[in-house]
Design a protein around this motif. Structure first.
Motif, PDB file in Angstrom:
ATOM      1  N   LYS A   1      13.513   4.759   8.273  1.00 49.69           N
ATOM      2  CA  LYS A   1      14.458   5.280   7.282  1.00 49.69           C
ATOM      3  C   LYS A   1      14.158   4.818   5.857  1.00 49.69           C
ATOM      4  CE  LYS A   1      17.899   1.732   8.139  1.00 49.69           C
ATOM      5  NZ  LYS A   1      18.347   1.301   9.425  1.00 49.69           N
ATOM      6  N   HIS A   2      13.324   3.784   5.700  1.00 44.96           N
ATOM      7  CA  HIS A   2      12.999   3.260   4.377  1.00 44.96           C
ATOM      8  C   HIS A   2      11.788   3.939   3.738  1.00 44.96           C
ATOM      9  CE1 HIS A   2      15.977   0.188   5.016  1.00 44.96           C
ATOM     10  NE2 HIS A   2      15.376  -0.169   6.142  1.00 44.96           N
ATOM     11  N   TYR A   3      11.124   4.838   4.469  1.00 40.56           N
ATOM     12  CA  TYR A   3       9.908   5.479   3.970  1.00 40.56           C
ATOM     13  C   TYR A   3      10.199   6.862   3.396  1.00 40.56           C
ATOM     14  CZ  TYR A   3       7.067   1.741   5.780  1.00 40.56           C
ATOM     15  OH  TYR A   3       6.500   0.513   6.000  1.00 40.56           O
ATOM     16  N   LYS A   4       9.812   7.045   2.149  1.00 38.80           N
ATOM     17  CA  LYS A   4       9.960   8.339   1.476  1.00 38.80           C
ATOM     18  C   LYS A   4       8.912   9.327   2.017  1.00 38.80           C
ATOM     19  CE  LYS A   4      11.474  10.988  -1.910  1.00 38.80           C
ATOM     20  NZ  LYS A   4      12.665  11.766  -1.652  1.00 38.80           N
ATOM     21  N   VAL A   5       7.682   8.844   2.114  1.00 39.52           N
ATOM     22  CA  VAL A   5       6.578   9.653   2.644  1.00 39.52           C
ATOM     23  C   VAL A   5       5.595   8.716   3.332  1.00 39.52           C
ATOM     24  CG1 VAL A   5       5.237   9.564   0.490  1.00 39.52           C
ATOM     25  CG2 VAL A   5       4.866  11.444   2.086  1.00 39.52           C
TER      26      VAL A   5
ATOM     27  N   THR B   1       8.816  12.023   6.410  1.00 38.02           N
ATOM     28  CA  THR B   1       9.320  12.608   5.171  1.00 38.02           C
ATOM     29  C   THR B   1      10.789  12.227   5.014  1.00 38.02           C
ATOM     30  OG1 THR B   1       7.815  14.488   5.449  1.00 38.02           O
ATOM     31  CG2 THR B   1       9.611  14.755   3.861  1.00 38.02           C
ATOM     32  N   ASN B   2      11.098  11.586   3.898  1.00 40.95           N
ATOM     33  CA  ASN B   2      12.475  11.185   3.606  1.00 40.95           C
ATOM     34  C   ASN B   2      13.133  10.412   4.754  1.00 40.95           C
ATOM     35  OD1 ASN B   2      12.438  12.339   1.002  1.00 40.95           O
ATOM     36  ND2 ASN B   2      12.817  14.353   1.901  1.00 40.95           N
ATOM     37  N   GLY B   3      12.381   9.457   5.318  1.00 39.36           N
ATOM     38  CA  GLY B   3      12.929   8.568   6.336  1.00 39.36           C
ATOM     39  C   GLY B   3      13.042   9.132   7.732  1.00 39.36           C
ATOM     40  N   ARG B   4      12.453  10.309   7.965  1.00 36.07           N
ATOM     41  CA  ARG B   4      12.533  10.948   9.286  1.00 36.07           C
ATOM     42  C   ARG B   4      11.166  11.444   9.718  1.00 36.07           C
ATOM     43  NH1 ARG B   4      17.901  13.419  10.513  1.00 36.07           N
ATOM     44  NH2 ARG B   4      16.599  14.739  11.800  1.00 36.07           N
TER      45      ARG B   4
ATOM     46  N   ASN C   1       8.662  14.097  10.626  1.00 38.96           N
ATOM     47  CA  ASN C   1       8.570  15.481  10.164  1.00 38.96           C
ATOM     48  C   ASN C   1       7.878  16.334  11.225  1.00 38.96           C
ATOM     49  OD1 ASN C   1       8.490  17.826   8.731  1.00 38.96           O
ATOM     50  ND2 ASN C   1       7.636  16.920   6.882  1.00 38.96           N
TER      51      ASN C   1
ATOM     52  N   LYS D   1       7.577   3.354   0.409  1.00 36.10           N
ATOM     53  CA  LYS D   1       8.992   3.015   0.631  1.00 36.10           C
ATOM     54  C   LYS D   1       9.793   3.374  -0.599  1.00 36.10           C
ATOM     55  CE  LYS D   1       9.126  -0.698   3.945  1.00 36.10           C
ATOM     56  NZ  LYS D   1       9.458  -2.127   4.128  1.00 36.10           N
ATOM     57  N   GLU D   2      11.057   3.710  -0.371  1.00 38.90           N
ATOM     58  CA  GLU D   2      11.954   4.005  -1.492  1.00 38.90           C
ATOM     59  C   GLU D   2      12.297   2.751  -2.258  1.00 38.90           C
ATOM     60  OE1 GLU D   2      14.777   7.322  -1.049  1.00 38.90           O
ATOM     61  OE2 GLU D   2      14.584   6.823   1.093  1.00 38.90           O
TER      62      GLU D   2
END
Length: 143
Positions: A34-38, A108-111, A113, A142-143
């Motif tokens: 969940k902390h990863y944007k991409v 992608t956006n914490g999920r 893809n 990470k965001e």
């Protein structure tokens, strides 16, 4: 955003021969996602008679048909030289080689893809319960 790598090992629930949808079990073991944007998630099965696949996530008949199809392609018999753990030992190794031990899935956006009808399968090729370990490696921003 910062670039990051994480790696952990976890065990899947013990199961007997068959194809199992384990997407939710994988995600539950990886709250870090969940902390990863991409990024990407690599899953590696640390065993030689089981496999991972990305396949149908809705109709459980597909998993039954896949199991039956692999049994027709790789027939269990006692003519294999390698049978240290029983007559399903070598067939498990062959099926594992055919299907594969790892998957790479975009984040992608914490999920994860994945496509609409895609899910992560754990494919167990041995008749008796086995403990299976997965090494998960996450890399990305990470965001």
């Amino acid at each position: 955003m910062t670039s990051s790598w994480e790696q952990k090992t976890f065990k899947l629930k013990t199961r007997t021969k068959g194809c199992y949808l384990v997407t939710d079990e994988i995600v539950a073991n990886l709250p870090e996602l969940k902390h990863y944007k991409v990024g990407t998630l690599n899953l590696f099965m640390q065993h030689t008679s089981a496999a991972l696949s990305l396949n149908e996530n809705w109709d459980s008949d597909v998993r039954l048909d896949m199991n039956d199809s692999l049994d027709r392609i790789v027939v269990e018999h006692e003519d294999y030289r390698h049978s240290a753990e029983g007559p399903d030992d070598m067939t498990g190794h062959i099926k594992s080689s055919l299907v594969g031990a790892s998957l790479t899935i975009p984040i992608t956006n914490g999920r994860l893809n994945t496509g609409t009808w895609q899910g992560i399968w754990y494919m167990e090729f041995r008749r008796f319960n086995h403990n299976r370990s997965i090494v998960a490696t996450i890399n990305g921003l990470k965001e």
